[in-house]
Design an enzyme around this catalytic site. Structure first.
Site, PDB file in Angstrom:
ATOM      1  N   LYS A   1       0.793  -1.236  -0.085  1.00  0.00           N
ATOM      2  CA  LYS A   1       0.165  -0.010   0.129  1.00  0.00           C
ATOM      3  C   LYS A   1       0.775   1.278  -0.031  1.00  0.00           C
ATOM      4  O   LYS A   1       1.565   1.502   0.749  1.00  0.00           O
ATOM      5  CB  LYS A   1      -0.778   0.206   1.258  1.00  0.00           C
ATOM      6  CG  LYS A   1      -1.855   1.179   1.320  1.00  0.00           C
ATOM      7  CD  LYS A   1      -3.080   0.849   2.500  1.00  0.00           C
ATOM      8  CE  LYS A   1      -4.076   1.781   2.341  1.00  0.00           C
ATOM      9  NZ  LYS A   1      -3.786   3.185   2.340  1.00  0.00           N
TER      10      LYS A   1
ATOM     11  N   LYS B   1      -7.047  -7.934  -1.929  1.00  0.00           N
ATOM     12  CA  LYS B   1      -7.853  -8.107  -2.659  1.00  0.00           C
ATOM     13  C   LYS B   1      -8.369  -9.570  -3.111  1.00  0.00           C
ATOM     14  O   LYS B   1      -7.431 -10.261  -3.204  1.00  0.00           O
ATOM     15  CB  LYS B   1      -7.942  -7.237  -4.133  1.00  0.00           C
ATOM     16  CG  LYS B   1      -7.224  -5.845  -4.015  1.00  0.00           C
ATOM     17  CD  LYS B   1      -7.386  -5.134  -5.297  1.00  0.00           C
ATOM     18  CE  LYS B   1      -5.977  -4.556  -5.558  1.00  0.00           C
ATOM     19  NZ  LYS B   1      -6.022  -3.833  -6.969  1.00  0.00           N
TER      20      LYS B   1
ATOM     21  N   CYS C   1      25.614  11.530  39.472  1.00  0.00           N
ATOM     22  CA  CYS C   1      25.598  11.156  40.794  1.00  0.00           C
ATOM     23  C   CYS C   1      27.191  10.821  41.018  1.00  0.00           C
ATOM     24  O   CYS C   1      27.584  10.028  40.416  1.00  0.00           O
ATOM     25  CB  CYS C   1      24.872   9.871  41.498  1.00  0.00           C
ATOM     26  SG  CYS C   1      25.287   9.119  42.808  1.00  0.00           S
TER      27      CYS C   1
HETATM   28  S1  IVH Z   1      -6.276  -0.842  -4.839  1.00  0.00           S
HETATM   29  C1  IVH Z   1     -10.913   0.028  -3.494  1.00  0.00           C
HETATM   30  N1  IVH Z   1      -3.427  -0.889  -4.365  1.00  0.00           N
HETATM   31  O1  IVH Z   1      -5.079   3.061  -0.765  1.00  0.00           O
HETATM   32  C2  IVH Z   1      -9.700   0.751  -3.479  1.00  0.00           C
HETATM   33  N2  IVH Z   1      -4.749   0.988  -3.404  1.00  0.00           N
HETATM   34  O2  IVH Z   1      -7.366   2.915   1.316  1.00  0.00           O
HETATM   35  C3  IVH Z   1      -8.718  -0.516  -3.950  1.00  0.00           C
HETATM   36  N3  IVH Z   1      -3.482   2.600  -2.461  1.00  0.00           N
HETATM   37  O3  IVH Z   1      -7.654   4.884  -2.523  1.00  0.00           O
HETATM   38  C4  IVH Z   1      -7.309   0.249  -4.325  1.00  0.00           C
HETATM   39  N4  IVH Z   1      -1.412   1.551  -2.677  1.00  0.00           N
HETATM   40  O4  IVH Z   1      -5.274   5.413  -3.065  1.00  0.00           O
HETATM   41  C5  IVH Z   1      -4.664  -0.238  -4.122  1.00  0.00           C
HETATM   42  N5  IVH Z   1      -1.248  -0.802  -4.212  1.00  0.00           N
HETATM   43  C6  IVH Z   1      -2.658  -0.274  -3.905  1.00  0.00           C
HETATM   44  C7  IVH Z   1      -2.274   0.696  -3.283  1.00  0.00           C
HETATM   45  C8  IVH Z   1      -3.827   1.430  -2.910  1.00  0.00           C
HETATM   46  C9  IVH Z   1      -2.171   2.854  -2.135  1.00  0.00           C
HETATM   47  C10 IVH Z   1      -4.350   3.794  -1.887  1.00  0.00           C
HETATM   48  C11 IVH Z   1      -5.513   4.097  -2.815  1.00  0.00           C
HETATM   49  C12 IVH Z   1      -6.816   3.730  -2.284  1.00  0.00           C
HETATM   50  C13 IVH Z   1      -6.449   3.615  -0.801  1.00  0.00           C
HETATM   51  C14 IVH Z   1      -7.313   2.693  -0.109  1.00  0.00           C
END
Ligand code: IVH
Length: 672
Positions: free
Chosen positions: A116, A295, A432
């Site tokens: 992420k 996912k 000390c």
């Molecule tokens: S998949 C339904 N993959 O995280 C959204 N998101 O909290 C699924 N993000 O809005 C998105 N890295 O901006 C996906 N490798 C990644 C990601 C990612 C960052 C962000 C994205 C999304 C948010 C979700």
């Protein structure tokens, strides 16, 4: 907490969190880390749960996403840009998949996981393969048209690559979603430059990226290097993208960066292993990350499962443990160290940070407590990363009730009541001066036995204190007269553990000169200085007789160290201790002359755990061949040796500085 107190606290929390949000999201400024703000939000929601009448519509816990900024054209998203619900551990990942399986028993454990990225989400719309729009997430339904700005980002193709097996994506509408990130190195460079220009510094890469993309002047965007990393591919006919794995493959072919480490996995266990691996390695990434995105791989099932609130059911964010949290200072105590330094320590309401409970944090010295204005009763931000000692970052002054008490540095040692002193008027630390202060004694013995010194296994803090309390030892040398039968009477020992400890003590009676020198705990003598002195003087007797000038002539030894050594060996009590050690036959072995060893002039750093030897053994071998062992990667480091679970920041520094990275096997070859 009673209702009135809760009400006061809730109001103060709301005010502070709102101020944080406004500064962060509207002004792109940051008054505290996201983690600290999350910690406050958590406290607020707990209070709202306990006192439901205090929950109001405008509470920060009730907020859903932000609104688009005026100044950019607003664009409606073809498909809503969703968020993700967070999970924090294996059980929550399992529970997520169990919920899905219960609802749709035919769904298989076929997942797609990616890192992420910590940036801002952006949707790119291509028509017949040509970039037409770049749109921010906005509130998920309507975003801002930032096309002019994102066109300056080099990793965004202005037209999709053709001649691939994915040529169908070149006709009609193709939407690519991803994260715009600023790399850590670019961020640091930018801030360094701003510092030299006396401009205010940016808070973090994400903020800076977001602020940059929402600049109304595209030339400014071009000046700051940003990157787009794709994670989603949308077509009008969703069956053209059957799985997320397929989407990533297509994205890469069409000319986008997509994370190489993203992959499909087929069990929760594999997901957790992947998460653990990346939690360790995340520092090595060019961008910041705070977790994973998990996912379901099959996109038809993904869509069928639908959305709850603003998050799809078929995906979650797995968040790593935060390194900052907020808690309260219950008290401030003073701890006396081995050399007598009196360090103020905050006693905290226990708080979980980065996976472990923190109850104490260092406040460094009296001056620091006053500079940061940390008071007893304050709510504070505490930071803990890796092995470092937790520290109090700052107090949250807006949460004060008026009942907080200022810290007053004690005049006398809390352990032996001797008056604390400053060695020099401008010293930061009080000390000390009592050489037989109980705190100093046990810390000295513990230091003497520690890994880098005599390396006596089983002689840690608790055992040392037990031996002192039982009057079995009074000083360091006494440990060598201990007998197993004396230990067995103590609560902490049984026959096996007592014998083991005595054996460990006796086995290490002939240390290297450097180890003994370091173990004596002379002020300013760290591991490396002890080695430099040992290599130069070759025997303890010569060091004991050396003058300040002779000592200061050694490479790496300055006047302060030299003075400290002379002072130590001028002290009758220390000389008595050394005579006692000598009588007990605890004396260093002959120094190996390594001045012409084959690793002469080479500097080594080790990160992670080695499998064939301990870090200390490796360091000793390197030194015996004339090499030097350092704690951190610096300009002059020649080799970074990586064991299991290496620290990311060291690898990153090594890469930046072009330091040669060695495996353990390669090190063994060098040592051979
Ligand atoms: S998949 C339904 N993959 O995280 C959204 N998101 O909290 C699924 N993000 O809005 C998105 N890295 O901006 C996906 N490798 C990644 C990601 C990612 C960052 C962000 C994205 C999304 C948010 C979700």
């Amino acid at each position: 907490m009673n209702h009135a107190q809760a009400k006061e606290r809730v109001n103060k929390l709301k005010e502070l969190i709102n101020e944080y949000r406004y500064k962060y999201h509207v002004l792109n400024e940051s008054i505290m880390s996201d983690e600290a703000a999350d910690s406050l939000k958590h406290e607020l929601s707990m209070l709202e749960e306990e006192f439901p009448d205090l929950l109001t519509k405008d509470s920060p816990t009730q907020r859903v996403a932000g609104e688009p900024l005026p100044g950019f054209k607003q664009v409606e998203h073809s498909q809503r840009m969703l968020s993700l619900n967070d999970v924090f551990n294996k059980q929550e990942v399992e529970a997520w998949f169990d919920r899905i399986s219960k609802n749709q028993p035919e769904v298989k454990p076929d997942f797609f996981v990616d890192i992420k990225m910590d940036g801002l989400a952006c949707a790119l719309i291509y028509n017949d393969g040509v970039l037409e729009f770049g749109v921010t997430r906005g509130d998920g339904f309507v975003g801002e048209d930032v096309t002019m700005n994102i066109r300056t980002i080099e990793s965004i193709p202005l037209s999709l690559r053709s001649k691939t097996k994915f040529s169908n994506f070149l006709s009609g509408r193709t939407e690519v979603r991803g994260e715009i990130v600023m790399y850590k190195a670019d961020f640091n460079r930018l801030n360094k430059k701003r510092q030299s220009q006396n401009l205010p510094l940016f808070a973090n890469p994400r903020n800076t990226a977001a602020g940059t993309v929402r600049q109304l002047d595209p030339s400014l965007v071009a000046e700051r290097t940003l990157h787009f990393r794709a994670y989603d591919l949308l077509r009008d006919d969703p069956s053209e993208v059957p799985t997320n794995e397929f989407a990533y493959e297509a994205l890469k072919s069409l000319g986008f960066i997509a994370n190489k480490s993203a992959k499909s996995l087929s069990s929760v266990k594999e997901i957790i292993d992947f998460a653990d691996e990346w939690e360790q390695k995340r520092q090595t990434l060019e961008f910041n990350t705070d977790g994973l995105v998990i996912k379901l791989n099959d996109r038809a099932i993904f869509d069928r499962l639908g959305v709850v609130g603003k998050a799809p059911k078929a995906a979650i964010a797995y968040k790593y443990a935060a390194e900052q949290a907020t808690t309260k200072v219950k008290d401030i105590l003073v701890s006396i160290g081995r050399t007598g330094v009196a360090t103020p320590v905050a006693v905290l309401e226990p708080v979980l940070i980065a996976g472990s409970t923190v109850q104490m944090a260092t406040l460094h010295n009296e001056g620091e407590v006053h500079r940061k204005d940390i008071r007893i009763g304050d709510s504070v931000i505490v930071h803990k990363a890796g092995d470092i000692i937790p520290e109090v970052v700052e107090p949250l002054i807006k949460l004060r009730t008026g009942k907080e008490r200022k810290f007053i540095m004690p005049i006398i040692c809390p352990d032996c009541s001797v008056k604390l002193v400053k060695l020099k008027a401008d010293d930061a630390a009080w000390r000390c001066p009592n050489k037989s202060c109980p705190s100093r004694t046990w810390k000295q013995i513990q230091h003497f036995a520690s890994k880098e010194a005599m390396d006596i296994e089983g002689l840690g803090e608790k055992n040392v204190i037990a031996l002192l309390d039982a009057n079995l030892i009074k000083d360091t040398a006494d440990i060598y007269s201990l007998e197993a039968k004396q230990l067995i009477n103590l609560e902490r020992f049984a026959e096996i553990s007592a014998n083991k400890l005595i054996k460990a003590i006796q086995q290490k009676k002939e240390p290297s000169l450097a180890r003994l020198l370091y173990g004596l705990g002379i002020r300013h003598i760290g591991v490396q200085t002890a080695i430099d002195l040992a290599q130069h003087f070759k025997s303890l007797e010569t060091i004991m007789q050396a003058t300040i000038d002779e000592l200061a002539a050694v490479d790496g030894v300055g006047d302060i160290v030299a003075e400290s050594v002379v002072e130590y060996f001028a002290e009758p009590a220390n000389l008595d201790l050394l005579s006692k050690l000598k009588r007990l036959k605890v004396w260093p072995k002959q120094v190996v002359d390594s001045s012409n060893g084959k690793l002469k002039g080479k500097n080594f750093v080790i990160t992670g755990t080695l499998t064939n030897m301990s870090r200390e053994e490796a360091a000793e071998k390197i030194r015996n061949l004339g090499g030097k062992f350092q704690n951190a990667v610096a300009k002059e480091t020649d080799y970074l040796v990586t064991g299991d679970n290496p620290g990311g920041s060291k690898i990153l520094s090594a890469r930046r500085l072009n330091t040669t990275i060695l495996t353990e096997a390669e090190l063994l070859k060098l040592l051979d």
